[in-house]
Design a protein around this motif. Structure first.
Motif, PDB file in Angstrom:
ATOM      1  N   SER A  11       4.615  -8.414  -1.956  1.00  0.00           N
ATOM      2  CA  SER A  11       3.712  -7.281  -2.159  1.00  0.00           C
ATOM      3  C   SER A  11       3.737  -6.791  -3.592  1.00  0.00           C
ATOM      4  O   SER A  11       4.752  -6.908  -4.293  1.00  0.00           O
ATOM      5  CB  SER A  11       4.077  -6.157  -1.196  1.00  0.00           C
ATOM      6  OG  SER A  11       5.462  -5.925  -1.248  1.00  0.00           O
ATOM      7  N   GLU A  13       2.437  -3.531  -6.209  1.00  0.00           N
ATOM      8  CA  GLU A  13       1.992  -2.129  -6.300  1.00  0.00           C
ATOM      9  C   GLU A  13       1.855  -1.750  -7.781  1.00  0.00           C
ATOM     10  O   GLU A  13       2.825  -1.819  -8.536  1.00  0.00           O
ATOM     11  CB  GLU A  13       3.034  -1.237  -5.589  1.00  0.00           C
ATOM     12  CG  GLU A  13       3.084   0.212  -6.017  1.00  0.00           C
ATOM     13  CD  GLU A  13       1.805   0.997  -5.781  1.00  0.00           C
ATOM     14  OE1 GLU A  13       1.143   0.799  -4.751  1.00  0.00           O
ATOM     15  OE2 GLU A  13       1.455   1.815  -6.651  1.00  0.00           O
ATOM     16  N   SER A  15      -0.536   1.122  -8.591  1.00  0.00           N
ATOM     17  CA  SER A  15      -1.590   2.145  -8.536  1.00  0.00           C
ATOM     18  C   SER A  15      -1.413   3.271  -9.548  1.00  0.00           C
ATOM     19  O   SER A  15      -2.351   3.979  -9.862  1.00  0.00           O
ATOM     20  CB  SER A  15      -1.670   2.740  -7.135  1.00  0.00           C
ATOM     21  OG  SER A  15      -0.532   3.509  -6.869  1.00  0.00           O
ATOM     22  N   THR A  93      -1.935  -3.443  -3.473  1.00  0.00           N
ATOM     23  CA  THR A  93      -2.578  -2.126  -3.367  1.00  0.00           C
ATOM     24  C   THR A  93      -3.960  -2.181  -4.005  1.00  0.00           C
ATOM     25  O   THR A  93      -4.083  -2.551  -5.178  1.00  0.00           O
ATOM     26  CB  THR A  93      -1.737  -1.057  -4.106  1.00  0.00           C
ATOM     27  OG1 THR A  93      -0.414  -1.120  -3.630  1.00  0.00           O
ATOM     28  CG2 THR A  93      -2.310   0.330  -3.901  1.00  0.00           C
ATOM     29  N   LEU A 102      -4.859  -0.248 -10.944  1.00  0.00           N
ATOM     30  CA  LEU A 102      -5.028  -1.014  -9.700  1.00  0.00           C
ATOM     31  C   LEU A 102      -5.525  -2.438  -9.990  1.00  0.00           C
ATOM     32  O   LEU A 102      -5.046  -3.405  -9.397  1.00  0.00           O
ATOM     33  CB  LEU A 102      -6.032  -0.308  -8.780  1.00  0.00           C
ATOM     34  CG  LEU A 102      -5.543   0.972  -8.108  1.00  0.00           C
ATOM     35  CD1 LEU A 102      -6.724   1.787  -7.578  1.00  0.00           C
ATOM     36  CD2 LEU A 102      -4.565   0.658  -6.972  1.00  0.00           C
ATOM     37  N   ALA A 123      -4.099  -3.630   0.478  1.00  0.00           N
ATOM     38  CA  ALA A 123      -3.353  -2.592   1.207  1.00  0.00           C
ATOM     39  C   ALA A 123      -3.704  -1.219   0.645  1.00  0.00           C
ATOM     40  O   ALA A 123      -4.010  -1.077  -0.544  1.00  0.00           O
ATOM     41  CB  ALA A 123      -1.849  -2.841   1.088  1.00  0.00           C
ATOM     42  N   ASN A 124      -3.650  -0.235   1.557  1.00  0.00           N
ATOM     43  CA  ASN A 124      -3.939   1.151   1.192  1.00  0.00           C
ATOM     44  C   ASN A 124      -2.614   1.836   0.825  1.00  0.00           C
ATOM     45  O   ASN A 124      -1.686   1.879   1.626  1.00  0.00           O
ATOM     46  CB  ASN A 124      -4.600   1.831   2.400  1.00  0.00           C
ATOM     47  CG  ASN A 124      -4.962   3.278   2.140  1.00  0.00           C
ATOM     48  OD1 ASN A 124      -4.238   4.012   1.483  1.00  0.00           O
ATOM     49  ND2 ASN A 124      -6.096   3.699   2.684  1.00  0.00           N
ATOM     50  N   HIS A 125      -2.552   2.341  -0.389  1.00  0.00           N
ATOM     51  CA  HIS A 125      -1.316   2.968  -0.902  1.00  0.00           C
ATOM     52  C   HIS A 125      -0.821   4.100   0.013  1.00  0.00           C
ATOM     53  O   HIS A 125       0.389   4.232   0.249  1.00  0.00           O
ATOM     54  CB  HIS A 125      -1.606   3.511  -2.304  1.00  0.00           C
ATOM     55  CG  HIS A 125      -0.442   4.135  -2.982  1.00  0.00           C
ATOM     56  ND1 HIS A 125       0.474   3.410  -3.708  1.00  0.00           N
ATOM     57  CD2 HIS A 125      -0.021   5.418  -3.041  1.00  0.00           C
ATOM     58  CE1 HIS A 125       1.405   4.233  -4.181  1.00  0.00           C
ATOM     59  NE2 HIS A 125       1.121   5.460  -3.796  1.00  0.00           N
ATOM     60  N   GLY A 128       0.785   2.850   2.950  1.00  0.00           N
ATOM     61  CA  GLY A 128       2.129   2.427   2.538  1.00  0.00           C
ATOM     62  C   GLY A 128       3.108   3.587   2.643  1.00  0.00           C
ATOM     63  O   GLY A 128       4.165   3.475   3.267  1.00  0.00           O
ATOM     64  N   ASP A 321       6.827   5.660  -5.393  1.00  0.00           N
ATOM     65  CA  ASP A 321       6.074   4.417  -5.309  1.00  0.00           C
ATOM     66  C   ASP A 321       6.965   3.174  -5.354  1.00  0.00           C
ATOM     67  O   ASP A 321       7.845   3.057  -6.203  1.00  0.00           O
ATOM     68  CB  ASP A 321       5.024   4.367  -6.423  1.00  0.00           C
ATOM     69  CG  ASP A 321       3.928   5.385  -6.171  1.00  0.00           C
ATOM     70  OD1 ASP A 321       3.891   5.949  -5.052  1.00  0.00           O
ATOM     71  OD2 ASP A 321       3.112   5.612  -7.077  1.00  0.00           O
ATOM     72  N   ALA A 323       6.957  -1.291  -3.739  1.00  0.00           N
ATOM     73  CA  ALA A 323       6.099  -2.316  -3.144  1.00  0.00           C
ATOM     74  C   ALA A 323       6.506  -2.662  -1.716  1.00  0.00           C
ATOM     75  O   ALA A 323       5.694  -3.199  -0.965  1.00  0.00           O
ATOM     76  CB  ALA A 323       6.096  -3.568  -4.019  1.00  0.00           C
ATOM     77  N   ILE A 326       4.170  -1.369   0.620  1.00  0.00           N
ATOM     78  CA  ILE A 326       2.851  -2.029   0.560  1.00  0.00           C
ATOM     79  C   ILE A 326       2.852  -3.269   1.461  1.00  0.00           C
ATOM     80  O   ILE A 326       1.848  -3.590   2.094  1.00  0.00           O
ATOM     81  CB  ILE A 326       2.487  -2.370  -0.909  1.00  0.00           C
ATOM     82  CG1 ILE A 326       2.396  -1.084  -1.736  1.00  0.00           C
ATOM     83  CG2 ILE A 326       1.196  -3.188  -1.026  1.00  0.00           C
ATOM     84  CD1 ILE A 326       1.483   0.007  -1.167  1.00  0.00           C
TER      85      ILE A 326
END
Ligand code: KG4
Ligand code: ZN
Length: 351
Positions: A11, A13, A15, A93, A102, A123-125, A128, A321, A323, A326
């Motif tokens: 995954s 991430e 964002s 993400t 992103l 994937a939607n943060h 997550g 945050d 991953a 995610i």
């Protein structure tokens, strides 16, 4: 329910201001998923954004571009090809978040698809964050899953960009009860920190400073507390701090930080507990970056404890945050056969 055999998810991430990648073995069913975090790497850009007092989107983009190949190497070592052959999905993400940031993750995932034939899923943060409570907690427990959550449940999602209460009847079924009308809780912590001359990100700094202060020193307003809904508002509270400091410039900063923190926690706790009681829930989940706040955790732990409601908060490494969450969001979307998310940056994607 059909049993899914284990899937290995890589995954990504990007964002906001953390470049993160994880390898998570996901198994089980929609009702009872299980997760084993094999690797979870987060490269923070805090030092780079700190002089600007907040995240600068183009700087974040530049840093993600620099960090992604490095972290990928760290994650898989020198045998990327053979390791990638074991990966079932690459989850990335796609939103919400800063679009230039992103895109770096999305483009990196698409390159993995070209190079290794990986199956890429969006994937939607915020999902997550919501699912981060399913990740293993404590050093000794390697796998964890939904046996931890009993339904119905209330989730308080509090991050730098969002503050909302969700009523969940299953892991993939929820309704939004309310959210913030203006600033998110984390945003308020960051802005108040700035007012007090504390560095970015403000949340941990406020917590540290508040620990030395008296939370009863200043009676800041508790916005929306008496409204019979589940909406929040933090911008007025922030402005009260601003005016208070303007009118009392030599007032003890730790007392102001502690009083602001207490006001925020009061509102978050009381609204969450009100929802928990109204919907007679069995579990309260706390997630998102602000869930790292220990006094907030304590407040919710105490109030849920009094009512014999189970309280779940992820381990520290999964509060902000990362991953790993995610991968969980990606796996859950596969299990729920959700409509696939478009492979493009969706800054305002909702939950
Ligand atoms: O979830 P997150 O890492 O990123 C977003 O999705 O926004 O949340 C970051 C937010 C920041 O506003 C940060 O100040 C806040 O979480 N935060 C905290 C703490 N640690 C991080 N807020 C209060 N107390 C903390 N200990
Ligand atoms: Zn976040």
């Amino acid at each position: 329910m059909k049993k899914t055999k284990g899937r290995l998810i890589l995954s990504i991430e990007t964002s906001c201001d953390e470049t993160a990648m994880a390898l998570v073995r996901c198994s089980g069913t929609l009702k009872s998923p299980k997760f084993e975090v094999l690797k979870n790497i987060v490269s923070s850009q805090i030092a780079i954004h700190r002089p600007f007092g907040g995240v600068v989107p183009n700087l974040a983009k530049r840093e993600h571009l620099k960090n992604l190949p490095k972290i990928f190497k760290q994650l898989l070592g020198s045998k990327a090809k053979s390791e990638m052959a074991k990966v079932d999905y690459v989850a990335v993400t796609v939103g919400p978040g800063l679009e230039p940031a992103l895109w770096t993750g999305i483009n990196f995932a698409q390159e993995l698809k070209k190079k290794y034939g990986s199956v890429v899923i969006g994937a939607n943060h915020m999902e997550g964050h919501l699912y981060s409570g399913l990740l293993p907690t404590g050093k000794k427990i390697k796998t964890a899953g939904n046996s931890k959550v009993q339904f119905p449940a209330i989730a308080l999602v509090v991050s730098g960009g969002h503050t909302m209460l969700l009523h969940m009847t299953a892991l993939n079924k929820w309704t939004k009860l309310g959210e913030t009308l203006d600033d998110a809780a984390g945003e308020a912590f960051d802005k108040v920190a700035r007012i007090l001359g504390l560095p970015y990100p403000g949340g941990p700094e406020i917590q540290k400073t508040a620990a030395k202060g008296n939370p009863e020193a200043v009676k800041f307003p508790r916005p929306m507390l008496n409204k019979k809904n589940y909406e929040f508002s933090f911008s007025g509270l922030k402005t009260s701090v601003l005016y208070f400091l303007r009118d009392n410039p030599s007032f003890n900063k730790a007392d102001i930080a502690a009083s602001f923190q207490r006001a925020s926690i009061d509102v978050l706790t009381k609204k969450t507990i009100r929802a928990a009681e109204e919907f007679n829930v069995k579990t309260v989940l706390l997630c998102g970056g602000v869930s790292a706040n220990k006094p907030l955790q304590e407040s919710l732990r105490t109030e849920t404890g009094k009512r014999k409601i189970k309280f779940l908060v992820p381990d520290f490494e999964y509060n902000t945050d990362n991953a790993a969450m995610i991968a969980v969001a990606g796996f859950m979307s596969i299990l729920s056969r959700k409509k696939k998310l478009l492979m493009e940056a969706q800054g305002n994607l909702t939950i």
